[in-house]
Design an enzyme around this catalytic site. Structure first.
Site, PDB file in Angstrom:
ATOM      1  N   ASP A  17      -3.593   1.368   9.847  1.00 33.69           N
ATOM      2  CA  ASP A  17      -4.790   2.213   9.996  1.00 33.69           C
ATOM      3  C   ASP A  17      -5.295   2.166  11.424  1.00 33.69           C
ATOM      4  O   ASP A  17      -5.946   3.097  11.899  1.00 33.69           O
ATOM      5  CB  ASP A  17      -5.882   1.773   9.025  1.00 33.69           C
ATOM      6  CG  ASP A  17      -5.529   2.216   7.618  1.00 33.69           C
ATOM      7  OD1 ASP A  17      -4.825   1.463   6.925  1.00 33.69           O
ATOM      8  OD2 ASP A  17      -5.918   3.334   7.246  1.00 33.69           O
ATOM      9  N   CYS A  50       0.847  -1.195   0.000  1.00 22.75           N
ATOM     10  CA  CYS A  50       0.000   0.000   0.000  1.00 22.75           C
ATOM     11  C   CYS A  50       0.879   1.240   0.000  1.00 22.75           C
ATOM     12  O   CYS A  50       2.068   1.178  -0.355  1.00 22.75           O
ATOM     13  CB  CYS A  50      -0.969   0.027   1.172  1.00 22.75           C
ATOM     14  SG  CYS A  50      -2.304   1.244   0.901  1.00 22.75           S
TER      15      CYS A  50
HETATM   16  C1  RUB Z   1      -3.998   3.364   3.323  1.00 23.52           C
HETATM   17  C2  RUB Z   1      -3.292   2.345   4.146  1.00 23.52           C
HETATM   18  C3  RUB Z   1      -2.001   2.786   4.789  1.00 23.52           C
HETATM   19  C4  RUB Z   1      -2.316   3.283   6.205  1.00 23.52           C
HETATM   20  C5  RUB Z   1      -1.104   3.974   6.831  1.00 23.52           C
HETATM   21  O1  RUB Z   1      -5.285   2.939   2.924  1.00 23.52           O
HETATM   22  O2  RUB Z   1      -3.739   1.249   4.381  1.00 23.52           O
HETATM   23  O3  RUB Z   1      -1.094   1.737   4.873  1.00 23.52           O
HETATM   24  O4  RUB Z   1      -3.381   4.209   6.166  1.00 23.52           O
HETATM   25  O5  RUB Z   1      -0.775   5.073   6.041  1.00 23.52           O
HETATM   26  P1  RUB Z   1      -6.178   3.903   2.007  1.00 23.52           P
HETATM   27  P2  RUB Z   1      -0.027   6.370   6.656  1.00 23.52           P
HETATM   28  O6  RUB Z   1      -5.390   4.177   0.772  1.00 23.52           O
HETATM   29  O7  RUB Z   1      -7.433   3.104   1.753  1.00 23.52           O
HETATM   30  O8  RUB Z   1      -6.473   5.162   2.812  1.00 23.52           O
HETATM   31  O9  RUB Z   1       1.272   5.887   7.205  1.00 23.52           O
HETATM   32  O10 RUB Z   1       0.134   7.278   5.463  1.00 23.52           O
HETATM   33  O11 RUB Z   1      -0.906   6.940   7.717  1.00 23.52           O
END
Ligand code: RUB
Length: 318
Positions: A194, A125
């Site tokens: 998340d 991701c």
């Molecule tokens: C984003 C996702 C990320 C976490 C952490 O999912 O799963 O790994 O949110 O991200 P989506 P960060 O694209 O559905 O929002 O470290 O940027 O908070």
């Protein structure tokens, strides 16, 4: 207007990633509250609570969102006058945003130290804090190469691959189902989160738990980078983290789906990785084993059981 527009942008994933969502929500609360023309404290509080609900209803899984909103709203609730509440709003929103940026920097530093020299890393991701960690480790000469997954159906892997490439890191871009095939070449897996439960389970983009399973089988360390505001206090009350299921149209076009009346397309956006597949959660408060998640909730999120229980019961009566 600011509020509705921000809510729309979060819902449609124009703004995405748990940290960015949280900072944007704090910003939207600040700008919305500053523009309000309230004549007394009660009215202001009511308007701000409504704004908080609009924002937290946009996406259900990232706990950073309610945690950020709570950080701001609790300071308004603690104010004794309208002037004080308005000042507290601006101060707390700015404070949250600054702390969030600082947390990403600190985690990148701590996380980079946990990556062995000359590592091949894999990420899944697009997590700003996981990417920041990878780049910091690269700058220290600890990363040789990276693997970024595609991340069906929304292809957040493109954003990650772009960021890694911009930093000069030789990067392999693979489909999600190739993660296990390449696991033998990987030294460390790094992802974001998340939500982190009191028991140390990590909720992250769908597919994370499969990669963690493959890493566990291959004895490849699995690191999670997560700011303390990704930890979920409500899980101490037995609450489960809701997993967002998004539109089937993200997976299969309506036209194709229309030819298969007996097929139901499922599109969960997140999954849960159990704590025993996670070697370390790197937070701005330190790198901890998942079993210490409870301590983070207690020490860093101002956990007060009676207060949370009260809010929880109120939420569920509505
Ligand atoms: C984003 C996702 C990320 C976490 C952490 O999912 O799963 O790994 O949110 O991200 P989506 P960060 O694209 O559905 O929002 O470290 O940027 O908070």
């Amino acid at each position: 207007m600011v509020l509705e527009e921000t809510a729309r942008r979060i819902r449609t994933m124009e703004i995405r990633g748990a940290g960015r969502i949280a900072r944007t929500a704090a910003e939207a609360l600040r700008d919305h509250g500053t523009a309000l023309q309230c004549t007394n404290l009660d009215e202001f509080r009511q308007e701000m609570h409504h704004a908080a609900t609009v924002l937290t209803n946009t996406r259900p899984t990232a706990v950073s969102l309610p945690n950020a909103v709570r950080f701001v709203i609790s300071r308004i609730d603690a104010s004794d006058s309208l002037d004080e509440a308005q000042a507290a709003l601006v101060e707390s929103a700015n404070d949250f945003i600054a702390r969030s940026h600082r947390a990403v920097e600190v985690i990148a530093e701590f996380g980079s130290r946990a990556i062995p020299e000359d590592s091949v890393i894999m990420t899944h991701c697009n997590s700003e804090v996981a990417v920041a960690t990878a780049i910091k480790a690269w700058e220290k000469g600890r990363v040789r190469e990276a693997f970024a997954t595609e991340v069906r159906p929304r292809n957040q892997g493109y954003i990650t691959a772009q960021a890694l490439s911009d930093a000069g890191i030789p990067t392999n871009f693979i489909v999600d189902s190739a993660a296990r095939y390449f696991m033998r070449d990987i030294d460390v897996v790094i992802t974001g989160a998340d939500a982190v439960t009191a028991g140390g389970a990590v909720v992250n983009k769908i597919g994370t738990s499969q990669i963690a399973l493959a890493a566990h089988e291959a004895r490849v360390p699995f690191l999670v980078t997560a700011e303390t505001y990704k930890f979920a206090p409500a899980t101490l009350l037995g609450e489960r983290i809701p997993i967002e299921e998004r539109s089937p149209g993200e997976v299969m076009s309506d036209e194709i789906a229309g030819r298969m009346p007996n097929v139901r397309v499922r599109n969960p956006a997140f999954d849960v990785t159990p704590p025993n597949y996670i070697d370390m959660i790197v937070t701005e408060a330190g790198a901890i084993p998942p079993g210490m998640a409870y301590v983070i909730i207690r020490e860093y999120l101002g956990w007060n059981r009676d207060e949370w229980q009260k809010d929880f019961l109120i939420d569920h009566q509505e």
